[in-house]
Enzyme design. Sequence first.
Site, PDB file in Angstrom:
ATOM      1  N   GLY A 101       0.779  -1.153  -0.075  1.00 25.54           N
ATOM      2  CA  GLY A 101      -0.028  -0.167   0.095  1.00 25.54           C
ATOM      3  C   GLY A 101       0.752   1.251  -0.143  1.00 25.54           C
ATOM      4  O   GLY A 101       2.126   1.190  -0.116  1.00 25.54           O
ATOM      5  N   ARG A 117      -4.613 -10.868  -3.253  1.00 31.05           N
ATOM      6  CA  ARG A 117      -4.537  -9.982  -4.407  1.00 31.05           C
ATOM      7  C   ARG A 117      -3.119  -9.816  -5.132  1.00 31.05           C
ATOM      8  O   ARG A 117      -2.495  -9.659  -6.075  1.00 31.05           O
ATOM      9  CB  ARG A 117      -5.152  -8.654  -4.426  1.00 31.05           C
ATOM     10  N   SER A 118      -2.463  -9.696  -3.920  1.00 31.50           N
ATOM     11  CA  SER A 118      -0.945  -9.235  -3.989  1.00 31.50           C
ATOM     12  C   SER A 118      -0.007 -10.473  -3.888  1.00 31.50           C
ATOM     13  O   SER A 118       1.365 -10.302  -4.104  1.00 31.50           O
ATOM     14  CB  SER A 118      -0.448  -8.047  -3.151  1.00 31.50           C
ATOM     15  N   ARG A 129      -6.138   2.877  18.341  1.00 31.22           N
ATOM     16  CA  ARG A 129      -5.511   4.052  19.039  1.00 31.22           C
ATOM     17  C   ARG A 129      -6.123   4.288  20.465  1.00 31.22           C
ATOM     18  O   ARG A 129      -5.545   4.905  21.491  1.00 31.22           O
ATOM     19  CB  ARG A 129      -5.501   5.045  18.111  1.00 31.22           C
ATOM     20  N   CYS A 155      -2.084  10.144  10.802  1.00 24.22           N
ATOM     21  CA  CYS A 155      -1.092  11.045   9.862  1.00 24.22           C
ATOM     22  C   CYS A 155      -1.323  12.641  10.429  1.00 24.22           C
ATOM     23  O   CYS A 155      -0.104  13.373  10.394  1.00 24.22           O
ATOM     24  CB  CYS A 155      -1.268  10.647   8.580  1.00 24.22           C
ATOM     25  N   GLN A 198      -4.545  18.883   4.157  1.00 21.25           N
ATOM     26  CA  GLN A 198      -4.303  17.293   4.108  1.00 21.25           C
ATOM     27  C   GLN A 198      -3.972  16.878   2.516  1.00 21.25           C
ATOM     28  O   GLN A 198      -4.619  16.989   1.828  1.00 21.25           O
ATOM     29  CB  GLN A 198      -5.226  16.488   4.622  1.00 21.25           C
ATOM     30  N   SER A 237      -2.417  11.492  -0.469  1.00 25.85           N
ATOM     31  CA  SER A 237      -2.078  10.065   0.005  1.00 25.85           C
ATOM     32  C   SER A 237      -2.490   9.844   1.304  1.00 25.85           C
ATOM     33  O   SER A 237      -2.344   8.694   1.427  1.00 25.85           O
ATOM     34  CB  SER A 237      -0.708  10.038  -0.271  1.00 25.85           C
ATOM     35  N   GLY A 238      -2.995  10.742   2.144  1.00 25.91           N
ATOM     36  CA  GLY A 238      -3.466  10.347   3.513  1.00 25.91           C
ATOM     37  C   GLY A 238      -4.749   9.424   3.079  1.00 25.91           C
ATOM     38  O   GLY A 238      -5.166   8.797   4.210  1.00 25.91           O
ATOM     39  N   HIS A 249       1.166  16.679   4.722  1.00 25.08           N
ATOM     40  CA  HIS A 249       0.101  17.236   5.555  1.00 25.08           C
ATOM     41  C   HIS A 249       0.675  18.802   5.775  1.00 25.08           C
ATOM     42  O   HIS A 249       1.777  18.742   6.636  1.00 25.08           O
ATOM     43  CB  HIS A 249      -0.732  16.532   6.453  1.00 25.08           C
ATOM     44  N   ASN A 295       2.974  13.137   5.454  1.00 23.21           N
ATOM     45  CA  ASN A 295       2.199  11.939   6.108  1.00 23.21           C
ATOM     46  C   ASN A 295       2.479  10.656   6.139  1.00 23.21           C
ATOM     47  O   ASN A 295       1.990   9.515   6.707  1.00 23.21           O
ATOM     48  CB  ASN A 295       0.516  12.179   5.715  1.00 23.21           C
TER      49      ASN A 295
HETATM   50  N1  LIG Z   1      -2.010   7.029   3.966  1.00 24.04           N
HETATM   51  C1  LIG Z   1      -1.524   7.653   5.354  1.00 24.04           C
HETATM   52  O1  LIG Z   1      -1.202   8.933   5.310  1.00 24.04           O
HETATM   53  C2  LIG Z   1      -1.539   7.000   6.535  1.00 24.04           C
HETATM   54  C3  LIG Z   1      -1.121   7.489   7.658  1.00 24.04           C
HETATM   55  C4  LIG Z   1      -1.211   6.845   8.851  1.00 24.04           C
HETATM   56  C5  LIG Z   1      -2.079   5.790   9.112  1.00 24.04           C
HETATM   57  N2  LIG Z   1      -2.553   5.335   7.969  1.00 24.04           N
HETATM   58  C6  LIG Z   1      -3.233   4.054   8.030  1.00 24.04           C
HETATM   59  O2  LIG Z   1      -2.358   2.986   7.506  1.00 24.04           O
HETATM   60  C7  LIG Z   1      -3.239   1.813   7.019  1.00 24.04           C
HETATM   61  C8  LIG Z   1      -2.864   1.670   5.531  1.00 24.04           C
HETATM   62  O3  LIG Z   1      -3.091   2.542   4.737  1.00 24.04           O
HETATM   63  P1  LIG Z   1      -2.347   3.141   3.283  1.00 24.04           P
HETATM   64  O4  LIG Z   1      -2.833   4.450   2.937  1.00 24.04           O
HETATM   65  O5  LIG Z   1      -1.088   2.330   3.035  1.00 24.04           O
HETATM   66  O6  LIG Z   1      -3.786   2.230   2.185  1.00 24.04           O
HETATM   67  P2  LIG Z   1      -3.900   1.663   0.888  1.00 24.04           P
HETATM   68  O7  LIG Z   1      -2.781   2.277  -0.016  1.00 24.04           O
HETATM   69  O8  LIG Z   1      -5.200   1.392   0.576  1.00 24.04           O
HETATM   70  O9  LIG Z   1      -3.056   0.185   1.074  1.00 24.04           O
HETATM   71  C9  LIG Z   1      -3.748  -0.905   1.852  1.00 24.04           C
HETATM   72  C10 LIG Z   1      -2.790  -2.210   2.335  1.00 24.04           C
HETATM   73  O10 LIG Z   1      -3.457  -3.129   2.894  1.00 24.04           O
HETATM   74  C11 LIG Z   1      -3.531  -4.082   2.501  1.00 24.04           C
HETATM   75  N3  LIG Z   1      -4.827  -4.847   2.443  1.00 24.04           N
HETATM   76  C12 LIG Z   1      -6.004  -4.370   2.184  1.00 24.04           C
HETATM   77  N4  LIG Z   1      -6.816  -5.386   2.602  1.00 24.04           N
HETATM   78  C13 LIG Z   1      -6.313  -6.585   3.226  1.00 24.04           C
HETATM   79  C14 LIG Z   1      -6.396  -7.975   3.580  1.00 24.04           C
HETATM   80  N5  LIG Z   1      -7.739  -8.185   3.770  1.00 24.04           N
HETATM   81  N6  LIG Z   1      -5.581  -8.655   3.963  1.00 24.04           N
HETATM   82  C15 LIG Z   1      -4.343  -8.134   3.772  1.00 24.04           C
HETATM   83  N7  LIG Z   1      -3.768  -7.122   3.325  1.00 24.04           N
HETATM   84  C16 LIG Z   1      -4.916  -6.305   3.064  1.00 24.04           C
HETATM   85  C17 LIG Z   1      -3.284  -3.767   0.727  1.00 24.04           C
HETATM   86  O11 LIG Z   1      -2.691  -5.147  -0.014  1.00 24.04           O
HETATM   87  P3  LIG Z   1      -3.243  -5.297  -1.437  1.00 24.04           P
HETATM   88  O12 LIG Z   1      -2.090  -4.788  -2.097  1.00 24.04           O
HETATM   89  O13 LIG Z   1      -2.931  -6.807  -1.452  1.00 24.04           O
HETATM   90  O14 LIG Z   1      -4.596  -4.964  -1.503  1.00 24.04           O
HETATM   91  C18 LIG Z   1      -2.321  -2.870   0.694  1.00 24.04           C
HETATM   92  O15 LIG Z   1      -1.022  -3.174   1.079  1.00 24.04           O
HETATM   93  C19 LIG Z   1      -4.587   2.419   7.034  1.00 24.04           C
HETATM   94  O16 LIG Z   1      -5.085   1.767   8.082  1.00 24.04           O
HETATM   95  C20 LIG Z   1      -4.506   3.894   7.062  1.00 24.04           C
HETATM   96  O17 LIG Z   1      -5.643   4.489   8.006  1.00 24.04           O
HETATM   97  C21 LIG Z   1      -2.267   5.852   6.589  1.00 24.04           C
END
Ligand SMILES: NC(=O)c1ccc[n+]([C@@H]2O[C@H](COP(=O)([O-])OP(=O)(O)OC[C@H]3O[C@@H](n4cnc5c(N)ncnc54)[C@H](OP(=O)(O)O)[C@@H]3O)[C@@H](O)[C@H]2O)c1
Lengths: 354, 354
Positions: B16, B43-44, B103, B133, B160, B163-164, B259, B332
């Site tokens: 992700g 999927r991956s 959290r 974030c 924000q 990518s958040g 952000h 972020n």
């Molecule tokens: N983006 C930010 O700024 C940020 C900051 C702090 C915290 N977060 C938190 O970090 C987490 C990930 O965020 P992201 O932004 O990286 O999301 P993302 O880009 O949508 O990536 C999601 C990841 O989770 C995996 N995933 C989804 N469903 C799954 C399942 N059932 N089993 C195993 N793996 C699964 C996906 O794998 P596949 O490729 O196989 O689908 C992918 O690696 C979220 O909880 C988010 O709230 C994000």
Amino acid sequence: MNENNRPVLAVVGATGAVGTVMRDVLSTREDVWGEIRLVASARSAGRRLTVRGEEIEVRELSPEVFDGVDIAMFDVPDEVSAEWAPVAVERGAVVVDNSGAYRMDPDVPLVVPEVNARAVRQRPKGVIANANCTTLSMIVALGALHAEYGLTALRASSYQAASGAGQEGVDTLHDQLNKVAGNRELGTHPGDIRRVVGAELGPFPAPLALNVVPWAGSLKDDGWSSEELKIRNEARKILELPDLRVSATCVRVPVVTTHSVAMHVTFEREVNAVRASEILRDAPGVVLYDDPARGEFPTPADVVGTDPTWVGRVRRDLDDPRALELFVCGDNLRKGAALNTAQIAELVAAELSA
Amino acid sequence: MNENNRPVLAVVGATGAVGTVMRDVLSTREDVWGEIRLVASARSAGRRLTVRGEEIEVRELSPEVFDGVDIAMFDVPDEVSAEWAPVAVERGAVVVDNSGAYRMDPDVPLVVPEVNARAVRQRPKGVIANANCTTLSMIVALGALHAEYGLTALRASSYQAASGAGQEGVDTLHDQLNKVAGNRELGTHPGDIRRVVGAELGPFPAPLALNVVPWAGSLKDDGWSSEELKIRNEARKILELPDLRVSATCVRVPVVTTHSVAMHVTFEREVNAVRASEILRDAPGVVLYDDPARGEFPTPADVVGTDPTWVGRVRRDLDDPRALELFVCGDNLRKGAALNTAQIAELVAAELSA
Ligand SMILES: NC(=O)c1ccc[n+]([C@@H]2O[C@H](COP(=O)([O-])OP(=O)(O)OC[C@H]3O[C@@H](n4cnc5c(N)ncnc54)[C@H](OP(=O)(O)O)[C@@H]3O)[C@@H](O)[C@H]2O)c1
Ligand SMILES: NC(=O)c1ccc[n+]([C@@H]2O[C@H](COP(=O)([O-])OP(=O)(O)OC[C@H]3O[C@@H](n4cnc5c(N)ncnc54)[C@H](OP(=O)(O)O)[C@@H]3O)[C@@H](O)[C@H]2O)c1
């Protein structure tokens, strides 16, 4: 006055960002004007521009363009207003000035018709000032809440559009967007946007495409920007609250037109969000658009080109029963500039025709 | 543990937006790890991704992937963390979770190493949470100021990045930019951006290109968004100030990553901007970049891809000697997610190896 008792209007700066919208505003509002003269610098003299469906030749700014003019709108840089507004007044015109040259002059009223229309009549210098676009994007909503609850403090964070920096700001943003679009690697490494955008930053101190820039205007004491102090000083003057506590952070965002402001507002009395929303809904010049469950909150893309101040995200502070949090959007070229100027000019026109 | 006494690490969600930056962070920080396993959904599974210069095959999430794992980072949606973190703990791993699932759990510490590193050791569930974030973009700077002056209130307005909202947010912004670039008429009439962008809004409730959107997360009581309440609740928990007055307005802007937050912060004691700036300059994890006369203030374009929290525009409130106004930027995906998670995991690794 024309023979039909309609005032003669001059629009100085008719070719600029504000002037262009002014011609549109004059073409769509109820028409109270006799002759309209379009004026700009020697650079634009002779261009033919449309207003009220008529093509009119742009005249170069000179003392003579004001002969027979009743009301002159100035949509030009500060120093041009400072030099030329007195000339127009001397030739018999009432000046409505959109620049920053006169706003804080104690002998010049600073007018937002929904808030302090009566101030228009006290104009010892023959000049009436239009507020800064950021102040204008929020002041109508603030004024309505103030009338009910008594304002004590305003904390504002702005999301200001490129056109707030004039036509050059708009052109710069579009040029930069062309350069960054299609490059999916951008916005990941420090400096990559600067490299792609290059040295052409236009009126902004940093790239604006894919960025936000916490700076607008010039540097004043203690690190404040002129734009931030304008919000403070102008809000105090318009609301007649010389001791109002105001602090603002002004940030430029990659939006073409329409300023947004996130506001935290404190009042003398307790507030409730339902009643505050009713006040806003009923306030002239305000549209309440506030139903997040249905995806309803104002955004620049929806607000641009419209006249009112749009208000959404109305919430009472969770800790302070006398504070509200809200988000407003206003078109900085319409209510933030041309429209408010036209409204002021119409008040003067009614007075002169009476 | 590997034979050389190095802990075994699993990265769940390695594909992700956060997981991708995590692989970069793990490849560039001092390497304390034995084996690293990359995990994602079916999927991956089978994709080969690089970390520390090695290609590793992504494994599908299952109980067995945690066998022999000392520390498991979860960079996956809330519901996946909620279901699978207990499985990892049961197999013997300490979980560092980046989602929102744990959290606010009183039995789970919420850790920002620069602010409350010692909290890492109280983890009755075997889970340590990483903050949201937006909270992480500002909390290191806030923590340093709090230690000196005693924080009483925070008013925050966010800017924000796309990518958040994960990789889908980034892709949506780039897609929309491609559609709006080159069209110099856009951003002038209400609805024209919606028309050009079309129905593909991705994770956002309105177009993001050439727009700002005052909404992030889901709808909670009284019109607050989940993102706004996270800032409030998480700041209170991390700073151990359960009654801290916090109100935030969260706004999405067309920036890819990093952000920004405009903050108005009130303290128990009087502040001065010079001393506050020294505190920030000396604080670990903070860069003070604050000289507007030289065009120095943080912007996302300059901050993206870097580790620290960048602070600029430090001003004392003009009316309240106990309040400061400042503008911060933080990546972020780095400090806001992957980097902070890595820092926490390293604290645990040191503890396990001791
Ligand atoms: N983006 C930010 O700024 C940020 C900051 C702090 C915290 N977060 C938190 O970090 C987490 C990930 O965020 P992201 O932004 O990286 O999301 P993302 O880009 O949508 O990536 C999601 C990841 O989770 C995996 N995933 C989804 N469903 C799954 C399942 N059932 N089993 C195993 N793996 C699964 C996906 O794998 P596949 O490729 O196989 O689908 C992918 O690696 C979220 O909880 C988010 O709230 C994000
Ligand atoms: N943009 C906003 O949101 C906004 C809002 C409120 C107030 N204002 C204020 O309104 C004024 C105009 O702003 P803008 O954004 O429209 O700027 P702009 O796009 O740069 O246009 C400037 C206008 O002034 C004319 N001008 C410049 N120098 C002149 C001179 N020496 N003699 C005669 N005309 C001259 C220009 O004519 P040429 O075409 O001949 O150069 C043009 O018509 C400024 O004072 C600005 O601060 C702007």
